[in-house]
Design a protein around this motif. Sequence first.
Motif, PDB file in Angstrom:
ATOM      1  N   PHE A  97      10.441  -3.273   0.806  1.00 23.15           N
ATOM      2  CA  PHE A  97       9.090  -3.532   0.330  1.00 23.15           C
ATOM      3  C   PHE A  97       8.111  -2.570   0.996  1.00 23.15           C
ATOM      4  O   PHE A  97       8.082  -2.470   2.230  1.00 23.15           O
ATOM      5  CB  PHE A  97       8.704  -4.983   0.624  1.00 23.15           C
ATOM      6  N   ARG A  98       7.344  -1.866   0.209  1.00 20.56           N
ATOM      7  CA  ARG A  98       6.354  -0.921   0.736  1.00 20.56           C
ATOM      8  C   ARG A  98       5.017  -1.631   0.864  1.00 20.56           C
ATOM      9  O   ARG A  98       4.255  -1.728  -0.086  1.00 20.56           O
ATOM     10  CB  ARG A  98       6.235   0.292  -0.185  1.00 20.56           C
ATOM     11  N   SER A  99       4.735  -2.105   2.078  1.00 22.66           N
ATOM     12  CA  SER A  99       3.525  -2.892   2.299  1.00 22.66           C
ATOM     13  C   SER A  99       2.491  -2.182   3.161  1.00 22.66           C
ATOM     14  O   SER A  99       1.433  -2.733   3.428  1.00 22.66           O
ATOM     15  CB  SER A  99       3.902  -4.225   2.956  1.00 22.66           C
ATOM     16  N   ARG A 100       2.762  -0.971   3.600  1.00 21.94           N
ATOM     17  CA  ARG A 100       1.836  -0.242   4.466  1.00 21.94           C
ATOM     18  C   ARG A 100       1.195   0.903   3.694  1.00 21.94           C
ATOM     19  O   ARG A 100       1.833   1.532   2.856  1.00 21.94           O
ATOM     20  CB  ARG A 100       2.559   0.338   5.681  1.00 21.94           C
ATOM     21  N   THR A 101      -0.063   1.178   4.020  1.00 28.67           N
ATOM     22  CA  THR A 101      -0.798   2.266   3.391  1.00 28.67           C
ATOM     23  C   THR A 101      -1.174   3.284   4.443  1.00 28.67           C
ATOM     24  O   THR A 101      -1.653   2.920   5.525  1.00 28.67           O
ATOM     25  CB  THR A 101      -2.088   1.741   2.720  1.00 28.67           C
ATOM     26  N   ILE A 102      -0.947   4.551   4.141  1.00 27.72           N
ATOM     27  CA  ILE A 102      -1.331   5.644   5.028  1.00 27.72           C
ATOM     28  C   ILE A 102      -2.220   6.579   4.221  1.00 27.72           C
ATOM     29  O   ILE A 102      -1.864   6.983   3.120  1.00 27.72           O
ATOM     30  CB  ILE A 102      -0.104   6.413   5.554  1.00 27.72           C
ATOM     31  N   GLY A 103      -3.365   6.933   4.766  1.00 25.26           N
ATOM     32  CA  GLY A 103      -4.281   7.835   4.076  1.00 25.26           C
ATOM     33  C   GLY A 103      -4.687   8.973   4.985  1.00 25.26           C
ATOM     34  O   GLY A 103      -4.675   8.847   6.209  1.00 25.26           O
ATOM     35  N   PHE A 104      -5.024  10.103   4.388  1.00 26.72           N
ATOM     36  CA  PHE A 104      -5.487  11.247   5.163  1.00 26.72           C
ATOM     37  C   PHE A 104      -6.367  12.115   4.281  1.00 26.72           C
ATOM     38  O   PHE A 104      -6.328  12.026   3.064  1.00 26.72           O
ATOM     39  CB  PHE A 104      -4.303  12.045   5.741  1.00 26.72           C
ATOM     40  N   GLN A 115       3.465   9.826  -4.366  1.00 24.07           N
ATOM     41  CA  GLN A 115       3.927   9.036  -3.220  1.00 24.07           C
ATOM     42  C   GLN A 115       5.325   9.455  -2.804  1.00 24.07           C
ATOM     43  O   GLN A 115       5.577   9.711  -1.621  1.00 24.07           O
ATOM     44  CB  GLN A 115       3.911   7.553  -3.576  1.00 24.07           C
ATOM     45  N   ASP A 116       6.247   9.528  -3.753  1.00 27.03           N
ATOM     46  CA  ASP A 116       7.624   9.904  -3.418  1.00 27.03           C
ATOM     47  C   ASP A 116       7.702  11.317  -2.857  1.00 27.03           C
ATOM     48  O   ASP A 116       8.438  11.574  -1.903  1.00 27.03           O
ATOM     49  CB  ASP A 116       8.537   9.774  -4.633  1.00 27.03           C
ATOM     50  N   TYR A 117       6.925  12.239  -3.424  1.00 32.03           N
ATOM     51  CA  TYR A 117       6.931  13.616  -2.943  1.00 32.03           C
ATOM     52  C   TYR A 117       6.434  13.693  -1.496  1.00 32.03           C
ATOM     53  O   TYR A 117       7.067  14.296  -0.639  1.00 32.03           O
ATOM     54  CB  TYR A 117       6.069  14.513  -3.838  1.00 32.03           C
ATOM     55  N   ILE A 118       5.304  13.056  -1.223  1.00 29.73           N
ATOM     56  CA  ILE A 118       4.717  13.120   0.116  1.00 29.73           C
ATOM     57  C   ILE A 118       5.630  12.437   1.141  1.00 29.73           C
ATOM     58  O   ILE A 118       5.828  12.961   2.241  1.00 29.73           O
ATOM     59  CB  ILE A 118       3.292  12.523   0.119  1.00 29.73           C
TER      60      ILE A 118
END
Length: 106
Positions: free
Chosen positions: A12-19, A41-44
């Motif tokens: 489960f992808r429950s975390r968000t990372i931003g930059f 998302q998959d690429y990064i």
Amino acid sequence: MSAKNLDSKGRFRSRTIGFRVSPEEEKLINSAVALSGLTKQDYIVKRLLCRDVVVQGNPRVYKALKNQLAEVLSELQRIENSSVSDELLETIRLINTTLNGMKGES
């Protein structure tokens, strides 16, 4: 749990990372994502985790290649004999790598 929040291993992808990035960096990232055929998302995630990005030929990738080549051509026609920007050279390198990979060359 929604299927779109699960990764390829069912986690489960429950975390968000931003930059933040510059407009030039955003354009390069978007070009690389389009040429990969993956979601952004998959690429990064693959790039950040130093995993290989394997391009699968599909209509989406071919369309991205066609669009990128059209942009490169118009930019080269615009600059003619002037110097070529680093961003344009990086885009050309990505296109070349993608096309060679699709042909099975290294």
